[in-house]
Design a protein around this motif. Structure first.
Motif, PDB file in Angstrom:
ATOM      1  N   PRO A   1      -1.293 -20.471 -12.343  1.00 21.58           N
ATOM      2  CA  PRO A   1      -1.628 -21.113 -13.615  1.00 21.58           C
ATOM      3  C   PRO A   1      -1.947 -20.078 -14.692  1.00 21.58           C
ATOM      4  CG  PRO A   1      -2.796 -22.156 -11.789  1.00 21.58           C
ATOM      5  CD  PRO A   1      -2.160 -20.921 -11.240  1.00 21.58           C
TER       6      PRO A   1
ATOM      7  N   ALA B   1      -4.235 -27.025 -15.743  1.00 20.04           N
ATOM      8  CA  ALA B   1      -2.869 -26.585 -15.506  1.00 20.04           C
ATOM      9  C   ALA B   1      -2.142 -27.364 -14.419  1.00 20.04           C
ATOM     10  CB  ALA B   1      -2.856 -25.098 -15.179  1.00 20.04           C
TER      11      ALA B   1
ATOM     12  N   THR C   1       2.481 -23.267 -15.454  1.00 16.99           N
ATOM     13  CA  THR C   1       2.433 -22.788 -14.080  1.00 16.99           C
ATOM     14  C   THR C   1       3.819 -22.303 -13.679  1.00 16.99           C
ATOM     15  OG1 THR C   1       2.969 -24.924 -13.082  1.00 16.99           O
ATOM     16  CG2 THR C   1       0.633 -24.460 -13.495  1.00 16.99           C
TER      17      THR C   1
ATOM     18  N   PRO D   1      -7.587 -22.810 -15.007  1.00 18.98           N
ATOM     19  CA  PRO D   1      -6.661 -23.454 -14.076  1.00 18.98           C
ATOM     20  C   PRO D   1      -6.855 -24.947 -13.930  1.00 18.98           C
ATOM     21  CG  PRO D   1      -7.652 -21.475 -13.141  1.00 18.98           C
ATOM     22  CD  PRO D   1      -8.412 -21.812 -14.370  1.00 18.98           C
TER      23      PRO D   1
END
Length: 530
Positions: A111, A226, A129, A223
């Motif tokens: 990510p 993501a 990603t 993250p």
């Protein structure tokens, strides 16, 4: 609160923040991978016309320091300082890119994101990603681009060829860039932008504590959003033109190796005369009926005589007509053909029925009905559009009867277009029938379609139109006008006179539209009367 962008999303920078001294952070990483993160300053033709605006570890700032490389900080793999109001007028776009240094593919990255921070506060973020990519080795992450005002776009466009393909896409010279890296020591060149004084100076104009919120936001929080986005953005990417596809290689590699081999194989002693006097070289050809002065020896597969030496063969002939892939949602292939990438933006497109000439990928075409009320209004006003709804993941090519096509991007503003002149538009736009009051014409009014919101509408014209500013003395024939800004005031000006119509030979210009409005309004007229 920061806005979360998806691939293809765009916005005016002024809608995101009032600041112009901005921090751009990029976070990208993968197991065993090394990345070079750069910024390309491009001209109006999206070319790197000035090498001083290629900002990377060996050239950490532009001449006037409007673009500076700051280094890794605040959880970002790389960061930049961009001062929009100091960028010179010849730079129209800043493209932030990430390329792999060494083996690997972009599908291996975890990510990541590109974000903009103003005064220590994150204002926009585009997360991605590795599942969005396959064999790419370079990615255009985001762009600042000048279109009346500075805007920001989340791009996410991949290139299989890595840095070489990226440089060629922007018009750079790969041969000059390659020896530059080993000739200088990377750590000393990288040290100036990451000096201790750079981050405080960047944060000082906007907020005294600008560097502090960035570490608090940090990588751990990045993250989280993501993983929710791969299903939305799993789009095919477009491979950049490789060396054999560029105009120069098309003219050189297919000819030079064979040019050197065929004369040497056929008759080594006679090679110099062939290079000096092509018309006098018939004895050197292995096909006597073909004059060697007209068919270069680099074209041994039956290329017709008289082909220019700079480029021949099927690939060279078709090169000017290849698909134009710019990484944008709407792309003009030529004056009469428009391509829309449905994978960009994730929204359907409404197009005139029968306007599709070709498509790639998995695309569904469905009937778009206007409903009973819409049909009644359309029949009564003449502004009924027979539409189809294009959905899926792919690219659709649209055209109609060779008309000239013009994509118009709306950013919250509006435009009035006759339904007859609309080819396609994003479903995110709102549209309705607008009435123009008047007298002296049948029905006492004219009608048009008004589009508003954020998206693109494609307008078609007969021939190349002209755009005029609205002044108190701007008039247009209602049969030739194509579109105008929705903020304009439109008045029907009738020149019908009883005496004039009582005799033959009048001008025929009996009904015109008069436009009024503040500076900035416009009217579009085509060289054709419906």
């Amino acid at each position: 609160m920061a806005r979360e962008f998806q691939r293809g999303h765009k916005a005016k920078v002024s809608d995101l923040t009032s600041g112009t001294d901005l921090y751009v952070g990029v976070q990208i990483a993968g197991p065993g991978l090394t990345f070079d993160i750069s910024c390309f300053g491009l001209d109006a033709d999206e070319q790197l016309s000035d090498d001083r605006y290629f900002i990377f570890f060996n050239q950490p700032k532009s001449p006037e320091e409007s673009i500076q490389l700051l280094g890794a900080q605040a959880g970002d793999t790389e960061s930049f300082r961009v001062t929009l109001d100091r960028i010179p007028a010849n730079i129209h776009k800043l493209s932030f890119t990430a390329t792999l240094d060494g083996a690997g593919q972009m599908s291996q990255v975890g990510p990541g994101y590109i974000r903009i921070v103003a005064g220590g506060e994150e204002v926009v973020k585009y997360a991605f990603t590795g599942s969005e990519f396959t064999t790419e080795r370079a990615v255009m992450l985001g762009d600042f681009y000048l279109k009346d005002v500075w805007r920001f776009a989340a791009v996410g466009q991949g290139f299989d060829g890595g840095l070489d393909a990226l440089l060629k896409n922007f018009g750079g010279e790969v041969a000059e860039e390659a020896p530059a890296a080993p000739s200088q020591d990377a750590p000393p060149a990288f040290a100036p932008p990451s000096q201790a004084s750079a981050p405080p100076a960047f944060g000082a104009p906007a907020a005294p504590q600008a560097p502090q919120p960035a570490p608090a936001f940090g990588a751990p929080a990045a993250p989280a959003p993501a993983p929710q986005q791969p299903p939305v953005h799993a789009a095919p990417t477009i491979a950049a033109p490789m060396a054999p596809q560029a105009p120069a290689p098309y003219g050189q590699p297919p000819q030079q190796p064979q040019f050197g081999q065929i004369p040497g194989q056929g008759a080594p002693p006679a090679a110099p005369p062939y290079g000096q006097q092509p018309p006098a070289a018939p004895p050197y050809g292995q096909q006597p009926p073909v004059p060697s002065g007209q068919q270069p020896p680099g074209l041994p597969h039956g290329v017709p005589q008289g082909v220019p030496a700079t480029g021949a063969g099927l690939q060279a002939a078709l090169q000017p007509y290849k698909e134009a892939a710019t990484g944008q949602r709407w792309t003009s292939q030529n004056q009469q053909l428009m391509r829309v990438d449905l994978t960009m933006g994730g929204m359907p497109v409404l197009a005139r029925q029968g306007s599709m000439v070709m498509y790639q990928g998995k695309v569904d075409f469905g009937y778009k009905g206007a409903g009973f009320a819409g049909r009644m209004v359309g029949n009564a006003t003449g502004q009924e559009m027979q539409l189809m709804r294009c959905t899926g993941r792919g690219q659709v090519f649209l055209a109609e009867e060779g008309a000239h096509l013009h994509p118009i991007e709306l950013q919250g503003d509006g435009i009035c277009v006759s339904a007859e002149n609309v080819l396609a538009f994003d479903e995110s736009l709102q549209y309705e029938v607008r009435r123009i009051e008047g007298h002296g014409i049948p029905g006492g009014a004219l009608f048009t379609m008004q589009f508003q919101g954020t998206g693109t509408v494609v307008v078609k014209t007969h021939g190349v139109p002209v755009v005029l500013p609205v002044t108190p003395t701007t008039f247009a024939d209602c049969n030739a006008v194509v579109a105008w800004s929705s903020a304009s005031q439109v008045i029907i000006s009738s020149q019908v006179r009883l005496r004039r119509n009582a005799y033959p030979g009048h001008s025929g210009e009996t009904v015109n539209l008069q436009f009024r409005g503040a500076p900035g309004n416009f009217v579009v007229v085509q060289p054709y009367e419906v």
